[in-house]
Design an enzyme around this catalytic site. Structure first.
Site, mmCIF file in Angstrom:
data_model
loop_
_atom_site.group_PDB
_atom_site.id
_atom_site.type_symbol
_atom_site.label_atom_id
_atom_site.label_comp_id
_atom_site.label_asym_id
_atom_site.label_seq_id
_atom_site.Cartn_x
_atom_site.Cartn_y
_atom_site.Cartn_z
ATOM 1 C CG ASP A 30 -22.286 62.022 21.196
ATOM 2 O OD1 ASP A 30 -23.410 62.478 20.921
ATOM 3 O OD2 ASP A 30 -22.026 60.798 21.197
ATOM 4 C CB THR A 119 -39.061 64.361 22.727
ATOM 5 O OG1 THR A 119 -38.758 65.409 21.807
ATOM 6 C CG2 THR A 119 -40.566 64.169 22.805
ATOM 7 C CG PHE A 145 -41.129 73.065 18.977
ATOM 8 C CD1 PHE A 145 -41.978 72.100 19.485
ATOM 9 C CD2 PHE A 145 -40.824 74.173 19.760
ATOM 10 C CE1 PHE A 145 -42.533 72.233 20.750
ATOM 11 C CE2 PHE A 145 -41.369 74.324 21.024
ATOM 12 C CZ PHE A 145 -42.229 73.350 21.520
ATOM 13 C CG LEU A 146 -34.533 70.451 15.624
ATOM 14 C CD1 LEU A 146 -34.311 69.311 14.670
ATOM 15 C CD2 LEU A 146 -33.194 70.997 16.102
ATOM 16 N N GLY A 255 -42.944 59.277 8.864
ATOM 17 C CA GLY A 255 -41.915 58.413 9.424
ATOM 18 C C GLY A 255 -40.920 59.295 10.142
ATOM 19 C CB CYS A 258 -39.817 63.289 15.764
ATOM 20 S SG CYS A 258 -38.216 63.926 16.239
#
Ligand code: UDX
Length: 444
Positions: A30, A119, A145-146, A255, A258
């Site tokens: 990162d 995504t 899909f977490l 909210g 995502c």
């Protein structure tokens, strides 16, 4: 396997720790030095149950760095950087995805597999595959899909695995099968498809979930003018197996990082593709969702006598949902700010999200406990359904407040119990008093 994870935010940090848990050797990369230092020291930079334990447990196989060159040790590279909404439009900002791929290219070896998890708008993977292909590496798209609060469980034991690959790419499929050997052995359904379908699975799943929530919230609007009870309505329609009860909790709406941005990004992409009509319903889904916040403020104004000016309001909950310290696009934080804008004296609390909320909205007054928030309150508004709020005792709680008035923004309290303890209980989509009135019937 040797794995790199590029981007150690919510998705990446959880993915890196989960991959180490599965026995892989993982380097997380990162650009944020503070985040890397925290993760390297075994501290999760955000609240996620189970993550600190995994960081410690996996420390022999898991390290974090700011140096992308260290990704060259790995042969499978997950792209898990953020794809936020652009500041001036609904479209998705792909800057970080493109930057991650460009930074990774010099460190790829022929035969490596780059796996997109972020995504992205449909069509992105096909473009990125060209860039990755110049190095002799290949690309797969493997959406995540977490759910926050269940992120570890969702990563280690997913409902399904989706591999988007070019022309069935057997080598890419074999590598992903090895990465997810444990889930495959547990007979997790696995769908091998093309890039576009894999990209669409993610956004269409989130669009469906958002639609389901806005559907029940639209029914709440109807319930409010007819005296019906939306929670009982949800129970009754949810018993139809074709509908199902999950994601039918009416209240303040959705909210987080995502659902809101994904439906907006999806609409923006559909417009680019000339099929905006196909998704025009999503702008209504978004509008219904945002109306719930206004309705919550209206209801709070109503219960304190028509004006919020000078009223002491206790706000319980700031996170966008329980078991999270995330306040991105949080309906709770938004409502708290709107109450202040109408002159209320708001004192807010949350079990985990006070610090994240303070960073975003320093102008609010924050306290650590429910007791401090409720002290001398003219009304209590419950905005995030944390377990400790759901379990509040209406009798004990009454001693703290000035007025026994509570507005349940998440339909998570038992109205009968609160009313029996002398509270004025109001909620979104539920009748105001014990006897419901059907507005308009008398005139027919
Ligand atoms: C979501 C998707 O569920 C997940 O599959 C995807 O990978 C990322 O986006 P998350 O953002 O963690 O996950 O939250 P989720 O549990 O889906 O809740 C989203 C929002 O909807 C929250 O604000 C929640 O309070 C709200 N919600 C959820 C409702 O208002 N009613 C419900 O019935 C369910």
């Amino acid at each position: 396997m040797k794995i790199s994870v590029i981007g150690c935010g919510y998705l990446g940090a959880v993915h890196a720790a989960s991959m180490a848990k599965l026995g892989h050797t993982v380097v997380g990369v990162d650009v944020d030095e503070q985040k890397v230092a925290a993760l390297a020291a075994g501290h999760a930079p955000f609240f996620e149950p189970g993550l600190p334990e995994l960081l410690v447990e996996g420390k022999d196989r898991l390290r974090f760095t700011t140096d992308i060159a260290d990704a060259s040790e790995a042969s499978v590279h997950f792209i898990a950087v953020g794809t936020p909404q652009q500041p001036d439009s609904n479209a998705v900002d792909l800057t970080y995805v493109r930057a991650a791929i460009e930074a990774l290219l010099p460190h790829l070896t022929p035969g490596d597999l780059v796996v997109g998890k972020s995504t992205v708008p449909v069509g992105t993977a096909a473009q990125l595959a060209e860039r990755v292909g110049t190095t002799g590496a290949r690309l797969a798209w493997n959406p995540e899909f977490l759910r926050e609060g269940f992120a570890i469980q969702d990563t280690l034991s997913p409902d399904r695995l989706v591999y988007g690959v070019r022309d069935g790419d057997p080598a890419a499929v074999a590598i992903l099968d090895e990465v997810y050997a444990e889930a495959i052995a547990a007979e997790t359904p696995r769908i091998v498809t093309d890039y576009a379908t894999a990209e669409l699975v993610k956004v269409s799943a989130n669009a469906f979930l958002a639609t389901k929530i806005s559907f029940i919230n639209a029914m709440a609007e109807i319930a409010e003018v007819t005296g019906a009870d939306v929670t009982q309505l949800a129970d009754a329609i949810g018993l139809d197996a074709r509908i199902g009860r999950r994601f039918l909790n009416a209240g303040l709406g959705f909210g987080g990082g995502c659902l809101p941005k994904d439906i907006r990004g999806f609409m923006a992409r559909a417009e680019e593709l000339g099929v905006d009509q196909a998704l025009s319903f999503l702008s209504e889904v978004d509008a219904i969702n945002l109306r719930r916040r206004s309705r919550m403020v209206d209801l709070t104004r109503e219960v304190v006598g028509g004006s919020l000016a000078g009223k002491r309001i206790a706000v319980l909950g700031l996170a966008f949902k329980p078991d999270s310290d995330d306040v991105r696009d949080s309906p709770a934080l938004d409502v708290a700010i709107r109450l202040v804008a109408e002159g209320a004296s708001v004192v807010a609390t949350d079990p985990e999200a006070v610090e994240t909320a303070r960073r975003r909205r320093p102008e609010l007054t924050y306290v650590a406990t429910v007791e401090e928030a409720a002290a001398n309150a003219d009304a209590v508004v419950l905005l995030t359904e944390w377990r400790q709020y759901r379990e509040l005792d209406p009798d004990d709680f009454a001693a703290l407040v000035s007025e026994r008035t509570i507005v349940d923004g998440r339909n998570c309290l038992n109205p009968a119990l609160w009313r029996a303890a002398g509270w004025q209980y109001r909620a979104l989509g539920r009748p105001g008093a014990a006897t419901a009135q059907l507005a308009g019937v008398a005139s027919r």
